[in-house]
Design a protein around this motif. Structure first.
Motif, PDB file in Angstrom:
ATOM      1  N   LYS A   1      53.337  15.798 -41.099  1.00  0.00           N
ATOM      2  CA  LYS A   1      52.281  16.767 -40.770  1.00  0.00           C
ATOM      3  C   LYS A   1      51.865  17.556 -42.003  1.00  0.00           C
ATOM      4  O   LYS A   1      52.701  17.831 -42.864  1.00  0.00           O
ATOM      5  CB  LYS A   1      52.802  17.757 -39.741  1.00  0.00           C
ATOM      6  N   ALA A   2      50.566  17.910 -42.004  1.00  0.00           N
ATOM      7  CA  ALA A   2      50.097  18.769 -43.099  1.00  0.00           C
ATOM      8  C   ALA A   2      50.691  20.149 -42.870  1.00  0.00           C
ATOM      9  O   ALA A   2      50.874  20.563 -41.725  1.00  0.00           O
ATOM     10  CB  ALA A   2      48.580  18.843 -43.045  1.00  0.00           C
ATOM     11  N   PRO A   3      51.003  20.883 -43.926  1.00  0.00           N
ATOM     12  CA  PRO A   3      51.574  22.217 -43.713  1.00  0.00           C
ATOM     13  C   PRO A   3      50.570  23.105 -42.968  1.00  0.00           C
ATOM     14  O   PRO A   3      49.360  22.997 -43.176  1.00  0.00           O
ATOM     15  CB  PRO A   3      51.809  22.738 -45.142  1.00  0.00           C
ATOM     16  N   ARG A   4      51.083  23.931 -42.065  1.00  0.00           N
ATOM     17  CA  ARG A   4      50.206  24.809 -41.291  1.00  0.00           C
ATOM     18  C   ARG A   4      50.220  26.195 -41.953  1.00  0.00           C
ATOM     19  O   ARG A   4      51.115  26.985 -41.736  1.00  0.00           O
ATOM     20  CB  ARG A   4      50.716  24.863 -39.852  1.00  0.00           C
ATOM     21  N   THR A   5      49.234  26.427 -42.796  1.00  0.00           N
ATOM     22  CA  THR A   5      49.166  27.725 -43.478  1.00  0.00           C
ATOM     23  C   THR A   5      47.773  28.303 -43.229  1.00  0.00           C
ATOM     24  O   THR A   5      46.868  27.597 -42.801  1.00  0.00           O
ATOM     25  CB  THR A   5      49.349  27.583 -44.999  1.00  0.00           C
ATOM     26  N   TRP A   6      47.608  29.594 -43.507  1.00  0.00           N
ATOM     27  CA  TRP A   6      46.275  30.195 -43.349  1.00  0.00           C
ATOM     28  C   TRP A   6      45.281  29.523 -44.283  1.00  0.00           C
ATOM     29  O   TRP A   6      44.103  29.393 -43.956  1.00  0.00           O
ATOM     30  CB  TRP A   6      46.322  31.704 -43.596  1.00  0.00           C
ATOM     31  N   ASP A   7      45.782  29.040 -45.446  1.00  0.00           N
ATOM     32  CA  ASP A   7      44.885  28.370 -46.403  1.00  0.00           C
ATOM     33  C   ASP A   7      44.417  27.012 -45.906  1.00  0.00           C
ATOM     34  O   ASP A   7      43.429  26.477 -46.395  1.00  0.00           O
ATOM     35  CB  ASP A   7      45.625  28.123 -47.735  1.00  0.00           C
ATOM     36  N   SER A   8      45.185  26.444 -44.963  1.00  0.00           N
ATOM     37  CA  SER A   8      44.845  25.089 -44.536  1.00  0.00           C
ATOM     38  C   SER A   8      43.736  25.066 -43.480  1.00  0.00           C
ATOM     39  O   SER A   8      43.376  24.009 -42.979  1.00  0.00           O
ATOM     40  CB  SER A   8      46.088  24.386 -43.985  1.00  0.00           C
ATOM     41  N   LEU A   9      43.187  26.222 -43.117  1.00  0.00           N
ATOM     42  CA  LEU A   9      42.096  26.233 -42.139  1.00  0.00           C
ATOM     43  C   LEU A   9      40.852  25.589 -42.742  1.00  0.00           C
ATOM     44  O   LEU A   9      40.650  25.613 -43.967  1.00  0.00           O
ATOM     45  CB  LEU A   9      41.756  27.677 -41.736  1.00  0.00           C
ATOM     46  N   ALA A  10      40.008  25.040 -41.856  1.00  0.00           N
ATOM     47  CA  ALA A  10      38.814  24.333 -42.333  1.00  0.00           C
ATOM     48  C   ALA A  10      37.925  25.249 -43.187  1.00  0.00           C
ATOM     49  O   ALA A  10      37.356  24.830 -44.187  1.00  0.00           O
ATOM     50  CB  ALA A  10      38.040  23.782 -41.146  1.00  0.00           C
ATOM     51  N   GLN A  11      37.781  26.506 -42.746  1.00  0.00           N
ATOM     52  CA  GLN A  11      37.013  27.471 -43.565  1.00  0.00           C
ATOM     53  C   GLN A  11      37.949  28.609 -43.946  1.00  0.00           C
ATOM     54  O   GLN A  11      38.704  29.084 -43.083  1.00  0.00           O
ATOM     55  CB  GLN A  11      35.899  28.113 -42.734  1.00  0.00           C
ATOM     56  N   ALA A  12      37.856  29.043 -45.176  1.00  0.00           N
ATOM     57  CA  ALA A  12      38.765  30.109 -45.629  1.00  0.00           C
ATOM     58  C   ALA A  12      38.496  31.402 -44.854  1.00  0.00           C
ATOM     59  O   ALA A  12      37.352  31.703 -44.489  1.00  0.00           O
ATOM     60  CB  ALA A  12      38.553  30.347 -47.113  1.00  0.00           C
ATOM     61  N   LEU A  13      39.535  32.153 -44.606  1.00  0.00           N
ATOM     62  CA  LEU A  13      39.382  33.443 -43.917  1.00  0.00           C
ATOM     63  C   LEU A  13      38.955  34.508 -44.920  1.00  0.00           C
ATOM     64  O   LEU A  13      39.380  34.454 -46.089  1.00  0.00           O
ATOM     65  CB  LEU A  13      40.716  33.862 -43.291  1.00  0.00           C
ATOM     66  N   PRO A  14      38.155  35.477 -44.503  1.00  0.00           N
ATOM     67  CA  PRO A  14      37.783  36.539 -45.448  1.00  0.00           C
ATOM     68  C   PRO A  14      39.011  37.353 -45.856  1.00  0.00           C
ATOM     69  O   PRO A  14      39.963  37.468 -45.074  1.00  0.00           O
ATOM     70  CB  PRO A  14      36.797  37.393 -44.667  1.00  0.00           C
ATOM     71  N   PRO A  15      38.985  37.923 -47.066  1.00  0.00           N
ATOM     72  CA  PRO A  15      40.172  38.628 -47.576  1.00  0.00           C
ATOM     73  C   PRO A  15      40.660  39.733 -46.643  1.00  0.00           C
ATOM     74  O   PRO A  15      41.859  39.936 -46.503  1.00  0.00           O
ATOM     75  CB  PRO A  15      39.692  39.218 -48.901  1.00  0.00           C
ATOM     76  N   TRP A  16      39.739  40.457 -45.965  1.00  0.00           N
ATOM     77  CA  TRP A  16      40.211  41.578 -45.119  1.00  0.00           C
ATOM     78  C   TRP A  16      41.028  41.082 -43.928  1.00  0.00           C
ATOM     79  O   TRP A  16      41.966  41.746 -43.498  1.00  0.00           O
ATOM     80  CB  TRP A  16      39.047  42.478 -44.691  1.00  0.00           C
ATOM     81  N   ILE A  17      40.700  39.876 -43.423  1.00  0.00           N
ATOM     82  CA  ILE A  17      41.491  39.322 -42.306  1.00  0.00           C
ATOM     83  C   ILE A  17      42.858  38.871 -42.835  1.00  0.00           C
ATOM     84  O   ILE A  17      43.900  39.113 -42.214  1.00  0.00           O
ATOM     85  CB  ILE A  17      40.738  38.164 -41.606  1.00  0.00           C
ATOM     86  N   LEU A  18      42.846  38.254 -44.019  1.00  0.00           N
ATOM     87  CA  LEU A  18      44.125  37.829 -44.619  1.00  0.00           C
ATOM     88  C   LEU A  18      45.029  39.041 -44.863  1.00  0.00           C
ATOM     89  O   LEU A  18      46.234  38.991 -44.658  1.00  0.00           O
ATOM     90  CB  LEU A  18      43.871  37.090 -45.933  1.00  0.00           C
ATOM     91  N   ASP A  19      44.385  40.108 -45.249  1.00  0.00           N
ATOM     92  CA  ASP A  19      45.108  41.357 -45.485  1.00  0.00           C
ATOM     93  C   ASP A  19      45.787  41.828 -44.193  1.00  0.00           C
ATOM     94  O   ASP A  19      46.963  42.203 -44.162  1.00  0.00           O
ATOM     95  CB  ASP A  19      44.054  42.405 -45.919  1.00  0.00           C
ATOM     96  N   TYR A  20      45.008  41.771 -43.093  1.00  0.00           N
ATOM     97  CA  TYR A  20      45.548  42.177 -41.781  1.00  0.00           C
ATOM     98  C   TYR A  20      46.737  41.281 -41.407  1.00  0.00           C
ATOM     99  O   TYR A  20      47.786  41.772 -40.973  1.00  0.00           O
ATOM    100  CB  TYR A  20      44.446  42.072 -40.716  1.00  0.00           C
ATOM    101  N   LEU A  21      46.567  39.965 -41.584  1.00  0.00           N
ATOM    102  CA  LEU A  21      47.611  39.017 -41.172  1.00  0.00           C
ATOM    103  C   LEU A  21      48.888  39.252 -41.980  1.00  0.00           C
ATOM    104  O   LEU A  21      49.995  39.242 -41.441  1.00  0.00           O
ATOM    105  CB  LEU A  21      47.121  37.572 -41.361  1.00  0.00           C
ATOM    106  N   GLN A  22      48.681  39.496 -43.263  1.00  0.00           N
ATOM    107  CA  GLN A  22      49.852  39.718 -44.127  1.00  0.00           C
ATOM    108  C   GLN A  22      50.562  41.016 -43.728  1.00  0.00           C
ATOM    109  O   GLN A  22      51.779  41.052 -43.593  1.00  0.00           O
ATOM    110  CB  GLN A  22      49.385  39.779 -45.573  1.00  0.00           C
ATOM    111  N   THR A  23      49.768  42.058 -43.520  1.00  0.00           N
ATOM    112  CA  THR A  23      50.369  43.349 -43.137  1.00  0.00           C
ATOM    113  C   THR A  23      51.117  43.225 -41.809  1.00  0.00           C
ATOM    114  O   THR A  23      52.136  43.876 -41.589  1.00  0.00           O
ATOM    115  CB  THR A  23      49.261  44.426 -43.012  1.00  0.00           C
TER     116      THR A  23
END
Ligand code: ATP
Length: 670
Positions: free
Chosen positions: A10-32
């Motif tokens: 299986k391909a690794p399941r990471t936030w980066d592996s989504l078809a379209q990149a997430l905006p930085p503010w959402i990534l910030d929320y997910l990380q927090t």
């Protein structure tokens, strides 16, 4: 035995592996939030729903469906160059209960706090008019009824101009009925139905039809639940003809190498206990006592509001020491319901929530370690949702269902077929003895003998339980004729069995061999008891007079006994109750009005008038539109009956089956 298939890479399941990149503010929320990677349902749904597809998503409880739709929803609202016009709604999220809608709203607010412009807007004074910015923001409004009036919600809508509405069907439909609330095709983006199978039930159909009637057909729609398979025939009612379907199941490797697909997370131990009704409370006490570590929060499900009310009253002092009891059911005053729920969610010492199916779906309460189903649910679909309040997001949990010996054991096969298999409860080990059951029964009974209020509540709870038993969907398993009424009565700690049609004609000693004079049971409250005694005296006199006059009348030929006398007395009492309630409501209303300024009063009256007028108009419109839709469907040859079970039914463009497992057979994060 199904052979074990080779493990696919299986391909690794990471936030980066989504078809379209997430905006930085959402990534910030997910990380927090500490969400290092998307859960399987998030990965599949984000790719499709963000990519402008309609989706129908069925994934195990606690697998992160809320963010799977919230992220695409907020992105859709933010993607334009300009902010939505004043009073234009762009997105709607519907949930079946107030508590769930509130929870979704909270997650949404936490998410958009990371979007600087939206966060800025959230901070402004909510009593003032909001200044609309030129750039898009997400501004949500919660619409749940209960503690606020429809007019207050409309007034907040007019002042704040939210573009995302999150609420329960009734209140949402009422708000959308206002001509000031607009959702034109040029603006409206997305509709989400959480616990969609419940919303598609007949009970909500009127409100749902009204809501759909206000929304444009060109929109994105997402349906989410842990149990959508049964609802697939009804998707067409929300205009979903070719949705993308996403199904997330768990694959489990059983002893002997057989692969089992299940709809519940791996972190949740699903167990059953075969026990007579009189042993259910002792069993509950032992589970609470013996579970190690001690469960921080536990939920016990009953089938009716009265059963919850009754057991919440009598179980303190019966459950092991150190557990707080909190109750939640639909017959509580909205403010009390809200307060109790918060008390349970924020409890710092071990707490047990006694509740009905009102808390079965969607609630994401931290640290729920144990779910006990004192009564199996009347709607089989609900079973999975009740269990799913524990064992969420990889945390270990235990779900136990109590079944009475005999025909009820057949429920286990039904659960197997529905991919929610249970195993016998072995740990903790439960040792049931007659002495323990008798001791608990008598502890409860003593409370009823000491206070008539408890006695009456017990009788009412028992009758309501019997009525709910008849309602079981799996009627061949739950048969009223198989019940051991005396054992059940002991389980409830009754002082006598109520007069019920269900036991009429049966050779049952209603006094349970206890010989308690129930007429002598007093109300604890002195004034109430005094009143009861006076009424009892009056009633006895009237009865004697009636019998005397009856005997006289019977002496005259051709006279018949008035059969409905007792009933009409009840009717009078009922009418009196309704009149009292109405009086109380009017008093509260007057109190509220007295605190308003003249201007506020005028505005309030205008709003109420308007809402009433529009409500009537829209009911008419919804009726017409429902009829139109019915005709449309008939013309298309779509009649619901033609579609089979999930997977074979409605045509879909694509079906994604994701496994809720990172490694071969484990649950996510497990
Ligand atoms: N990517 C993630 N990683 C870890 N935890 C997550 C992730 N996404 C969500 N969660 C957490 O998982 C929990 C369950 O999420 P959520 O309530 O959305 O589940 P659900 O699938 O909607 O459940 P239900 O079917 O019961 O409604 C929440 O506490 C949430 O914060």
């Amino acid at each position: 035995m199904a052979p074990v298939p080779p493990r696919a890479k299986k391909a690794p399941r990471t936030w980066d592996s989504l078809a379209q990149a997430l905006p930085p503010w959402i990534l910030d929320y997910l990380q927090t939030s500490g969400f290092e990677q998307p859960t399987p349902v998030q990965k599949s749904t984000l790719d499709l729903f963000r990519g402008n597809k309609d989706v129908v998503v069925e994934a195990v409880t606690g697998s992160g469906k809320t963010l799977a739709y919230l992220i695409p929803v907020v992105e859709k609202l933010l993607r334009g160059d300009e902010a939505a016009k004043r009073h234009h709604v762009q997105g709607i999220i519907i949930a079946p209960t107030r508590e769930l809608a509130q929870q979704i709203y909270n997650v949404c607010v936490n998410l958009i706090k990371f979007h600087p412009l939206s966060a800025e807007q959230l901070q402004h004074d909510r009593d003032e008019k909001r200044t609309i910015t030129s750039e898009p923001v997400v501004y949500p409004q919660l619409l749940v009824g209960g503690t606020t009036k429809a007019a207050e919600d409309l007034s907040a809508f007019l002042r704040l101009s939210p573009n995302l509405l999150i609420g329960t069907p009734g209140r949402l439909a009422e708000l959308l009925a206002s001509p000031y609330v607009k959702a034109p095709a040029s603006t409206f983006e997305v509709l989400v139905m959480d616990e969609a199978d419940r919303l598609l039930d007949l009970g909500f159909s009127q409100e749902l039809n009204r809501i759909l009637g206000y929304l444009p057909k060109q929109r994105r729609t997402g349906l989410f639940s842990a149990s959508l398979s049964d609802a697939v025939e009804r998707l067409v009612t929300v205009g979903l003809l070719y949705p993308h379907r996403i199904t997330v199941r768990v694959r489990n490797l059983k002893d002997g190498g057989e692969i089992q697909e299940r709809k519940t997370p791996m972190s949740l131990q699903m167990s059953y206990l075969i026990t007579p009704a009189s042993q259910k409370m002792p069993a509950l006490c032992q589970i609470l006592e013996k579970l190690d570590p001690r469960p921080a929060r536990s939920i016990v499900f009953f089938s009716t509001c009265f059963a919850v009310k009754y057991f919440a009253r009598v179980l303190q002092g019966v459950l092991p020491e150190g557990f707080n009891i909190v109750s939640l059911h639909g017959k509580l005053e909205p403010q009390v319901r809200e307060k109790n729920f918060e008390r349970f969610v924020n409890s710092t010492s071990p707490s047990v929530l006694l509740t009905t199916d009102i808390a079965a779906r969607g609630l994401d309460i931290p640290q729920v370690d144990l779910v006990v189903q004192h009564d199996p649910p009347t709607d089989t679909k609900v079973f999975i949702h009740r269990c799913g309040r524990a064992g969420r997001a990889g945390r270990r949990g235990l779900a136990v269902v109590f079944l009475q010996p005999g025909r009820e054991e057949g429920y286990l096969q039904l659960l197997e077929v529905r991919q929610t298999p249970c195993t016998p409860l072995e740990r903790p080990e439960i040792i049931l003895t007659e002495e323990k059951a008798k001791a608990i029964s008598s502890k409860i009974r003593k409370q009823a003998i000491a206070d008539r209020e408890v006695y009456q509540l017990a009788q009412r709870a028992f009758v309501s339980w019997a009525r709910s038993y008849i309602e079981h969907q799996a009627s061949s398993i739950f048969r009223i004729s198989d019940l051991d009424w005396v054992d059940l009565a002991h389980g409830y700690g009754l002082v006598e069995l109520p007069k019920m049609p269900e036991i009429k004609g049966k050779n049952i000693d209603r006094s349970l061999g206890l010989g308690i004079d129930v007429e002598a049971i007093p109300f604890k409250e002195k004034a109430r008891e005094q009143k009861r005694l006076e009424e009892l005296e009056k009633w006895k006199k009237e009865k004697a007079a009636r019998i005397a006059s009856q005997e006289n009348a019977n002496a005259e030929p051709g006279q018949k006994r008035k059969k409905n006398e007792a009933w009409s007395e009840k009717q009078d009492a009922e009418e009196l109750k309704v009149a009292r309630r109405e009086k109380k409501r009017k008093r509260r209303e007057a109190e509220r009005a007295s605190k308003m300024t003249e201007k506020e009063k005028l505005e309030h009256m205008k709003l109420e008038d308007m809402i009433e007028k529009v409500r009537k108009q829209n009911e008419e419109k919804a009726r017409e539109e429902a009829e139109e839709r019915r005709k449309e469907r008939a013309a298309m040859g779509v009649d619901g009956k033609t579609y089979g079970a999930f997977g074979k039914g409605l045509p879909s463009k694509k079906k994604v089956v994701a496994e809720d497992s990172d490694d071969e057979f484990g649950g996510f994060d497990d």
